[in-house]
Design a protein around this motif. Structure first.
Motif, PDB file in Angstrom:
ATOM      1  N   ASP A 156       0.841  -1.207   0.000  1.00  0.00           N
ATOM      2  CA  ASP A 156       0.000   0.000   0.000  1.00  0.00           C
ATOM      3  C   ASP A 156       0.873   1.252   0.000  1.00  0.00           C
ATOM      4  O   ASP A 156       0.658   2.184  -0.764  1.00  0.00           O
ATOM      5  CB  ASP A 156      -0.886   0.053   1.261  1.00  0.00           C
ATOM      6  CG  ASP A 156      -2.003  -0.975   1.224  1.00  0.00           C
ATOM      7  OD1 ASP A 156      -2.401  -1.382   0.115  1.00  0.00           O
ATOM      8  OD2 ASP A 156      -2.470  -1.365   2.310  1.00  0.00           O
ATOM      9  N   GLN A 157       1.854   1.234   0.885  1.00  0.00           N
ATOM     10  CA  GLN A 157       2.725   2.402   1.003  1.00  0.00           C
ATOM     11  C   GLN A 157       3.490   2.642  -0.293  1.00  0.00           C
ATOM     12  O   GLN A 157       3.636   3.784  -0.735  1.00  0.00           O
ATOM     13  CB  GLN A 157       3.699   2.215   2.169  1.00  0.00           C
ATOM     14  CG  GLN A 157       2.990   2.177   3.522  1.00  0.00           C
ATOM     15  CD  GLN A 157       3.951   1.979   4.678  1.00  0.00           C
ATOM     16  OE1 GLN A 157       4.994   2.612   4.737  1.00  0.00           O
ATOM     17  NE2 GLN A 157       3.612   1.093   5.595  1.00  0.00           N
ATOM     18  N   ALA A 158       3.945   1.543  -0.901  1.00  0.00           N
ATOM     19  CA  ALA A 158       4.698   1.663  -2.159  1.00  0.00           C
ATOM     20  C   ALA A 158       3.802   2.246  -3.253  1.00  0.00           C
ATOM     21  O   ALA A 158       4.245   3.060  -4.064  1.00  0.00           O
ATOM     22  CB  ALA A 158       5.241   0.304  -2.580  1.00  0.00           C
ATOM     23  N   GLN A 159       2.530   1.834  -3.256  1.00  0.00           N
ATOM     24  CA  GLN A 159       1.586   2.348  -4.262  1.00  0.00           C
ATOM     25  C   GLN A 159       1.366   3.845  -4.108  1.00  0.00           C
ATOM     26  O   GLN A 159       1.278   4.583  -5.087  1.00  0.00           O
ATOM     27  CB  GLN A 159       0.228   1.664  -4.095  1.00  0.00           C
ATOM     28  CG  GLN A 159       0.072   0.381  -4.879  1.00  0.00           C
ATOM     29  CD  GLN A 159      -1.352  -0.170  -4.727  1.00  0.00           C
ATOM     30  OE1 GLN A 159      -2.322   0.565  -4.793  1.00  0.00           O
ATOM     31  NE2 GLN A 159      -1.459  -1.457  -4.496  1.00  0.00           N
ATOM     32  N   ILE A 160       1.256   4.273  -2.864  1.00  0.00           N
ATOM     33  CA  ILE A 160       1.014   5.697  -2.601  1.00  0.00           C
ATOM     34  C   ILE A 160       2.235   6.527  -3.010  1.00  0.00           C
ATOM     35  O   ILE A 160       2.111   7.555  -3.680  1.00  0.00           O
ATOM     36  CB  ILE A 160       0.670   5.916  -1.103  1.00  0.00           C
ATOM     37  CG1 ILE A 160      -0.684   5.269  -0.788  1.00  0.00           C
ATOM     38  CG2 ILE A 160       0.639   7.398  -0.768  1.00  0.00           C
ATOM     39  CD1 ILE A 160      -0.954   5.075   0.704  1.00  0.00           C
ATOM     40  N   ILE A 161       3.408   6.027  -2.644  1.00  0.00           N
ATOM     41  CA  ILE A 161       4.640   6.751  -2.982  1.00  0.00           C
ATOM     42  C   ILE A 161       4.838   6.807  -4.498  1.00  0.00           C
ATOM     43  O   ILE A 161       5.232   7.828  -5.054  1.00  0.00           O
ATOM     44  CB  ILE A 161       5.853   6.098  -2.268  1.00  0.00           C
ATOM     45  CG1 ILE A 161       5.718   6.300  -0.751  1.00  0.00           C
ATOM     46  CG2 ILE A 161       7.170   6.669  -2.789  1.00  0.00           C
ATOM     47  CD1 ILE A 161       6.640   5.428   0.080  1.00  0.00           C
ATOM     48  N   GLU A 162       4.496   5.683  -5.161  1.00  0.00           N
ATOM     49  CA  GLU A 162       4.608   5.637  -6.620  1.00  0.00           C
ATOM     50  C   GLU A 162       3.640   6.638  -7.269  1.00  0.00           C
ATOM     51  O   GLU A 162       3.986   7.301  -8.247  1.00  0.00           O
ATOM     52  CB  GLU A 162       4.307   4.203  -7.102  1.00  0.00           C
ATOM     53  CG  GLU A 162       4.434   3.981  -8.602  1.00  0.00           C
ATOM     54  CD  GLU A 162       5.875   4.079  -9.116  1.00  0.00           C
ATOM     55  OE1 GLU A 162       6.808   4.105  -8.283  1.00  0.00           O
ATOM     56  OE2 GLU A 162       6.042   4.147 -10.348  1.00  0.00           O
ATOM     57  N   ALA A 163       2.438   6.739  -6.713  1.00  0.00           N
ATOM     58  CA  ALA A 163       1.453   7.691  -7.244  1.00  0.00           C
ATOM     59  C   ALA A 163       1.985   9.118  -7.135  1.00  0.00           C
ATOM     60  O   ALA A 163       1.835   9.921  -8.062  1.00  0.00           O
ATOM     61  CB  ALA A 163       0.127   7.559  -6.486  1.00  0.00           C
ATOM     62  N   ILE A 164       2.608   9.416  -6.005  1.00  0.00           N
ATOM     63  CA  ILE A 164       3.161  10.765  -5.820  1.00  0.00           C
ATOM     64  C   ILE A 164       4.271  11.015  -6.841  1.00  0.00           C
ATOM     65  O   ILE A 164       4.318  12.055  -7.496  1.00  0.00           O
ATOM     66  CB  ILE A 164       3.705  10.939  -4.377  1.00  0.00           C
ATOM     67  CG1 ILE A 164       2.539  10.893  -3.371  1.00  0.00           C
ATOM     68  CG2 ILE A 164       4.476  12.245  -4.255  1.00  0.00           C
ATOM     69  CD1 ILE A 164       2.970  10.859  -1.914  1.00  0.00           C
ATOM     70  N   LYS A 165       5.107  10.006  -7.006  1.00  0.00           N
ATOM     71  CA  LYS A 165       6.224  10.136  -7.949  1.00  0.00           C
ATOM     72  C   LYS A 165       5.709  10.391  -9.374  1.00  0.00           C
ATOM     73  O   LYS A 165       6.190  11.291 -10.066  1.00  0.00           O
ATOM     74  CB  LYS A 165       7.055   8.844  -7.911  1.00  0.00           C
ATOM     75  CG  LYS A 165       8.482   9.008  -8.371  1.00  0.00           C
ATOM     76  CD  LYS A 165       9.274   7.729  -8.135  1.00  0.00           C
ATOM     77  CE  LYS A 165       9.584   7.049  -9.450  1.00  0.00           C
ATOM     78  NZ  LYS A 165      10.176   5.708  -9.276  1.00  0.00           N
ATOM     79  N   LEU A 166       4.717   9.624  -9.780  1.00  0.00           N
ATOM     80  CA  LEU A 166       4.165   9.772 -11.134  1.00  0.00           C
ATOM     81  C   LEU A 166       3.452  11.119 -11.294  1.00  0.00           C
ATOM     82  O   LEU A 166       3.585  11.777 -12.324  1.00  0.00           O
ATOM     83  CB  LEU A 166       3.203   8.622 -11.456  1.00  0.00           C
ATOM     84  CG  LEU A 166       3.857   7.257 -11.644  1.00  0.00           C
ATOM     85  CD1 LEU A 166       2.792   6.176 -11.799  1.00  0.00           C
ATOM     86  CD2 LEU A 166       4.781   7.264 -12.859  1.00  0.00           C
ATOM     87  N   ALA A 167       2.694  11.500 -10.282  1.00  0.00           N
ATOM     88  CA  ALA A 167       1.990  12.789 -10.350  1.00  0.00           C
ATOM     89  C   ALA A 167       2.997  13.927 -10.478  1.00  0.00           C
ATOM     90  O   ALA A 167       2.793  14.874 -11.239  1.00  0.00           O
ATOM     91  CB  ALA A 167       1.126  12.984  -9.111  1.00  0.00           C
ATOM     92  N   GLU A 168       4.105  13.814  -9.770  1.00  0.00           N
ATOM     93  CA  GLU A 168       5.096  14.892  -9.790  1.00  0.00           C
ATOM     94  C   GLU A 168       5.931  14.889 -11.068  1.00  0.00           C
ATOM     95  O   GLU A 168       6.734  15.791 -11.287  1.00  0.00           O
ATOM     96  CB  GLU A 168       6.006  14.798  -8.551  1.00  0.00           C
ATOM     97  CG  GLU A 168       5.262  15.180  -7.284  1.00  0.00           C
ATOM     98  CD  GLU A 168       6.153  15.227  -6.055  1.00  0.00           C
ATOM     99  OE1 GLU A 168       7.379  15.006  -6.181  1.00  0.00           O
ATOM    100  OE2 GLU A 168       5.615  15.468  -4.961  1.00  0.00           O
ATOM    101  N   MET A 169       5.715  13.884 -11.927  1.00  0.00           N
ATOM    102  CA  MET A 169       6.376  13.901 -13.230  1.00  0.00           C
ATOM    103  C   MET A 169       5.560  14.708 -14.232  1.00  0.00           C
ATOM    104  O   MET A 169       5.960  14.917 -15.364  1.00  0.00           O
ATOM    105  CB  MET A 169       6.588  12.474 -13.744  1.00  0.00           C
ATOM    106  CG  MET A 169       7.721  11.770 -12.990  1.00  0.00           C
ATOM    107  SD  MET A 169       7.889  10.032 -13.442  1.00  0.00           S
ATOM    108  CE  MET A 169       8.640  10.210 -15.055  1.00  0.00           C
TER     109      MET A 169
END
Ligand code: CA
Ligand code: CA
Length: 148
Positions: free
Chosen positions: A10-23
């Motif tokens: 779950d945590q990895a998914q959230i962090i990945e979402a932030i990373k992608l959004a910030e791209m």
């Protein structure tokens, strides 16, 4: 601990979402999760925003999604650079989306969806720059202890 509600995946998914959004945008998104919120979630979110030093972005375009899991309270706030660009409808749509999922206990799904939507919207006002830096950590900020 509210952290227990979030598996490593779950945590990895959230962090990945932030990373992608910030791209997509120069905007910076953070998530803060804790069990309890005594007062108004908006007040607490403002406090956390300051604690996490989120006012430090160059374009004043940090966004915080705040969630108190046990008390089922949440808030989403942005720095003044964003407030100058977007209307209340921006935040209201996000709130509706979060509410819909959080009410069903779908914390990770709600957060990731909201994060993507914030990225989509922020890119209209804050273009991603090729020399972008990660001004605010993408890691989830976990706080507080559950009431005994
Ligand atoms: Ca950035
Ligand atoms: Ca970041």
């Amino acid at each position: 601990m509210s952290k227990d509600l979030f598996s490593v995946e779950d945590q990895a998914q959230i962090i990945e979402a932030i990373k992608l959004a910030e791209m997509q945008t120069s905007g910076e998104i953070r998530v803060h999760i804790e069990p309890n919120c005594k007062g108004e979630p908006m007040d607490r979110a403002l406090e956390v925003f300051a604690e996490l030093n989120m006012h430090s972005t160059a374009l004043k375009n940090g966004v915080l999604i705040y969630l108190a899991t046990a008390d089922k309270k949440f808030a989403i706030i942005g720095d003044k650079g964003i407030h100058e660009k977007v209307h209340d409808s921006f935040w209201n749509e996000e709130k509706e989306l979060l509410k819909e999922h959080f009410s069903k206990g779908e914390f990770t799904l709600g957060l990731t969806k909201a994060i993507y939507k914030v990225g989509e919207k922020l890119k209209l006002h804050f273009l991603y720059q090729s020399d972008d830096t990660d001004e605010l950590s993408n890691d989830i900020s976990f706080g507080g202890k559950a009431d005994a």
